[in-house]
Design a protein around this motif. Sequence first.
Motif, PDB file in Angstrom:
ATOM      1  N   ALA A 103       0.160  -1.363  -0.173  1.00 44.49           N
ATOM      2  CA  ALA A 103      -0.226  -0.212   0.161  1.00 44.49           C
ATOM      3  C   ALA A 103       0.965   1.688  -0.730  1.00 44.49           C
ATOM      4  CB  ALA A 103      -0.937  -0.483   1.115  1.00 44.49           C
ATOM      5  N   ALA A 104       1.618   0.816   0.896  1.00 41.23           N
ATOM      6  CA  ALA A 104       2.740   2.454   0.732  1.00 41.23           C
ATOM      7  C   ALA A 104       3.643   2.440  -0.857  1.00 41.23           C
ATOM      8  CB  ALA A 104       4.214   2.000   1.683  1.00 41.23           C
ATOM      9  N   HIS A 105       3.587   1.275  -1.707  1.00 40.25           N
ATOM     10  CA  HIS A 105       3.915   1.220  -2.543  1.00 40.25           C
ATOM     11  C   HIS A 105       3.723   1.799  -4.095  1.00 40.25           C
ATOM     12  CE1 HIS A 105       6.924  -0.247  -6.634  1.00 40.25           C
ATOM     13  NE2 HIS A 105       5.874  -1.181  -6.059  1.00 40.25           N
ATOM     14  N   ASN A 106       2.262   1.216  -4.138  1.00 37.46           N
ATOM     15  CA  ASN A 106       1.742   1.557  -5.444  1.00 37.46           C
ATOM     16  C   ASN A 106       0.545   2.313  -4.770  1.00 37.46           C
ATOM     17  OD1 ASN A 106      -0.478   1.289  -7.486  1.00 37.46           O
ATOM     18  ND2 ASN A 106      -0.232  -1.128  -7.062  1.00 37.46           N
TER      19      ASN A 106
ATOM     20  N   LEU B 166      -3.483   1.726  -6.043  1.00 37.97           N
ATOM     21  CA  LEU B 166      -4.085   0.468  -5.169  1.00 37.97           C
ATOM     22  C   LEU B 166      -5.574   0.836  -4.512  1.00 37.97           C
ATOM     23  CD1 LEU B 166      -3.517  -2.272  -3.676  1.00 37.97           C
ATOM     24  CD2 LEU B 166      -3.118  -1.382  -1.623  1.00 37.97           C
ATOM     25  N   THR B 167      -6.317   0.529  -4.676  1.00 38.07           N
ATOM     26  CA  THR B 167      -7.969   1.031  -4.298  1.00 38.07           C
ATOM     27  C   THR B 167      -8.319   0.632  -3.141  1.00 38.07           C
ATOM     28  OG1 THR B 167      -8.769   0.065  -6.395  1.00 38.07           O
ATOM     29  CG2 THR B 167     -10.023   1.018  -5.231  1.00 38.07           C
ATOM     30  N   ALA B 168      -7.668  -0.674  -2.215  1.00 42.28           N
ATOM     31  CA  ALA B 168      -7.497  -0.409  -0.832  1.00 42.28           C
ATOM     32  C   ALA B 168      -7.255  -2.220  -0.161  1.00 42.28           C
ATOM     33  CB  ALA B 168      -9.407  -1.181  -0.702  1.00 42.28           C
ATOM     34  N   GLY B 169      -6.667  -2.434   0.819  1.00 42.12           N
ATOM     35  CA  GLY B 169      -6.353  -3.231   1.667  1.00 42.12           C
ATOM     36  C   GLY B 169      -7.065  -3.328   2.443  1.00 42.12           C
ATOM     37  N   VAL B 170      -6.638  -5.236   3.338  1.00 35.16           N
ATOM     38  CA  VAL B 170      -6.672  -5.556   3.745  1.00 35.16           C
ATOM     39  C   VAL B 170      -6.087  -7.381   4.645  1.00 35.16           C
ATOM     40  CG1 VAL B 170      -8.195  -7.264   5.729  1.00 35.16           C
ATOM     41  CG2 VAL B 170      -9.083  -6.248   3.145  1.00 35.16           C
ATOM     42  N   ALA B 171      -5.239  -6.112   5.756  1.00 32.81           N
ATOM     43  CA  ALA B 171      -3.772  -7.031   7.017  1.00 32.81           C
ATOM     44  C   ALA B 171      -4.932  -7.353   7.513  1.00 32.81           C
ATOM     45  CB  ALA B 171      -2.937  -5.630   7.147  1.00 32.81           C
TER      46      ALA B 171
ATOM     47  N   ILE C 158       1.048   5.554   2.832  1.00 32.08           N
ATOM     48  CA  ILE C 158       0.578   4.862   2.558  1.00 32.08           C
ATOM     49  C   ILE C 158      -0.853   5.823   1.928  1.00 32.08           C
ATOM     50  CG2 ILE C 158      -1.805   3.538   3.948  1.00 32.08           C
ATOM     51  CD1 ILE C 158       0.766   2.215   5.357  1.00 32.08           C
ATOM     52  N   LYS C 159      -1.599   5.840   0.678  1.00 28.59           N
ATOM     53  CA  LYS C 159      -2.751   6.491   0.397  1.00 28.59           C
ATOM     54  C   LYS C 159      -3.733   5.977   0.724  1.00 28.59           C
ATOM     55  CE  LYS C 159       0.702   9.744  -0.270  1.00 28.59           C
ATOM     56  NZ  LYS C 159       0.985  10.650   0.907  1.00 28.59           N
ATOM     57  N   ALA C 160      -4.226   3.915   0.163  1.00 33.29           N
ATOM     58  CA  ALA C 160      -4.953   3.275   0.049  1.00 33.29           C
ATOM     59  C   ALA C 160      -5.634   3.392   1.497  1.00 33.29           C
ATOM     60  CB  ALA C 160      -5.104   2.170  -0.680  1.00 33.29           C
ATOM     61  N   PRO C 161      -6.549   2.905   1.566  1.00 38.52           N
ATOM     62  CA  PRO C 161      -7.571   3.280   2.746  1.00 38.52           C
ATOM     63  C   PRO C 161      -7.254   1.333   3.069  1.00 38.52           C
ATOM     64  CG  PRO C 161      -9.129   2.855   1.106  1.00 38.52           C
ATOM     65  CD  PRO C 161      -7.140   3.771   0.554  1.00 38.52           C
ATOM     66  N   VAL C 162      -6.651   0.391   3.746  1.00 37.97           N
ATOM     67  CA  VAL C 162      -6.089  -0.342   4.665  1.00 37.97           C
ATOM     68  C   VAL C 162      -7.239  -0.704   6.039  1.00 37.97           C
ATOM     69  CG1 VAL C 162      -4.224  -2.065   5.143  1.00 37.97           C
ATOM     70  CG2 VAL C 162      -3.617  -0.436   3.564  1.00 37.97           C
TER      71      VAL C 162
ATOM     72  N   SER D 146      -7.631   4.427   7.154  1.00 32.77           N
ATOM     73  CA  SER D 146      -7.449   2.836   6.872  1.00 32.77           C
ATOM     74  C   SER D 146      -8.632   2.624   9.039  1.00 32.77           C
ATOM     75  CB  SER D 146      -6.029   2.984   7.230  1.00 32.77           C
ATOM     76  OG  SER D 146      -4.932   2.965   6.675  1.00 32.77           O
ATOM     77  N   GLU D 147      -8.483   1.152   8.960  1.00 25.67           N
ATOM     78  CA  GLU D 147      -9.149   1.596  10.550  1.00 25.67           C
ATOM     79  C   GLU D 147      -8.936  -0.113  10.867  1.00 25.67           C
ATOM     80  OE1 GLU D 147     -13.471   1.237   9.907  1.00 25.67           O
ATOM     81  OE2 GLU D 147     -13.360   2.831   8.994  1.00 25.67           O
ATOM     82  N   PHE D 148      -8.735  -0.339  11.863  1.00 24.17           N
ATOM     83  CA  PHE D 148      -8.532  -1.551  12.433  1.00 24.17           C
ATOM     84  C   PHE D 148      -9.270  -2.007  13.921  1.00 24.17           C
ATOM     85  CE2 PHE D 148      -4.689   1.150  11.949  1.00 24.17           C
ATOM     86  CZ  PHE D 148      -2.955   0.522  11.659  1.00 24.17           C
ATOM     87  N   VAL D 149      -9.486  -3.189  13.626  1.00 25.19           N
ATOM     88  CA  VAL D 149     -10.050  -3.933  14.335  1.00 25.19           C
ATOM     89  C   VAL D 149      -9.671  -5.250  15.398  1.00 25.19           C
ATOM     90  CG1 VAL D 149     -11.704  -6.174  14.762  1.00 25.19           C
ATOM     91  CG2 VAL D 149     -11.911  -4.228  12.698  1.00 25.19           C
ATOM     92  N   VAL D 150      -9.442  -4.801  16.309  1.00 21.59           N
ATOM     93  CA  VAL D 150      -8.384  -5.949  17.521  1.00 21.59           C
ATOM     94  C   VAL D 150      -9.526  -7.331  18.097  1.00 21.59           C
ATOM     95  CG1 VAL D 150      -6.972  -6.205  19.074  1.00 21.59           C
ATOM     96  CG2 VAL D 150      -7.087  -4.050  17.219  1.00 21.59           C
ATOM     97  N   TYR D 151      -9.288  -7.593  17.319  1.00 18.98           N
ATOM     98  CA  TYR D 151     -10.610  -9.487  18.506  1.00 18.98           C
ATOM     99  C   TYR D 151      -9.579  -9.543  19.924  1.00 18.98           C
ATOM    100  CZ  TYR D 151     -12.559  -9.452  13.879  1.00 18.98           C
ATOM    101  OH  TYR D 151     -13.368  -9.189  13.080  1.00 18.98           O
TER     102      TYR D 151
END
Length: 290
Positions: free
Chosen positions: A179-182, A185-190, A213-217, A248-253
């Motif tokens: 995501a930092a490189h391209n 990129l439209t979106a990512g999920v890590a 990082i520009k795309a939403p991850v 970008s957003e984070f979900v922590v279970y």
Amino acid sequence: MLKEEIDSLAPGRDFSRRGFVQTAVGTVGGGFAAAVLPVTAQTISTDTAGLEAGSVSMPVGDFKLPAYRAAPAGRKNLPVILVASEIFGVHEHIADVCRRFAKLGYLAIAPELFVRHGNAGAYTDIPKLISEVVSKASDAQVNADLDAAVAWAAANGGDTSKLGITGFCWGGRTTWTYAAHNTKLTAGVAWYGPVARSYHPGDKTAVERATSIKAPVLGLYGAADSGIPVETLTQLEAALKAAGHTKSEFVVYPDTPHAFHADYRPSYRKAAADDGWARCLAWFRKHGVA
């Protein structure tokens, strides 16, 4: 990172010898990696009915990069998902993830990003796998290989204006770094990718690359993952916000370990995995990868 990766496979298991070999050697995605055998009873298997699925190769300069791809048969202009593997390379679980996306109308591609350095699927000794194979795959090489996969997709039925990437563990980190490189990129999920460490000497961490990082991850993590402290996610979130990135957003279970999506391993947590998968699909739809 080593202890929790080993424990997520099977607590107390001995990985000191190469007792297994990858099945269907030479076929990307054709069998489980030696380090993950035996697989657990809840392993999900997605069929190929209605799909074009299997091994392909794509040029990266003079090199032919092997990959596993799955897509709805006979369809064109498909949204594209890059699937970045764990440290074990493109084995059956990663291929199955590609088929899951394909069943939903995506062209999914998982390049074998370690192939220049050895057969990740043949190792049972995880520290050796990381030192001899994984640590040799630099971000520069990985990003170039993923760029080649995007170019291949564009020439083989994919609409790369709708480009997503997802990945697990090492591949989760790769999601952030790609995501930092391209910038296209439209979106990512890590999925549980380390954000404050790198594998290849000299490579920057996701925290250090936050300004690019520009795309939403979407980051999906387990609170009980001892190798990825929650405070490192807070660091990345703060770095992104400081750079003006709020997409970008984070979900922590809670009470959830590393590799909770890996249905073939003891670390699998069905509730978190199902919720994460639903969030992953919704994230791609929300941000135009559909």
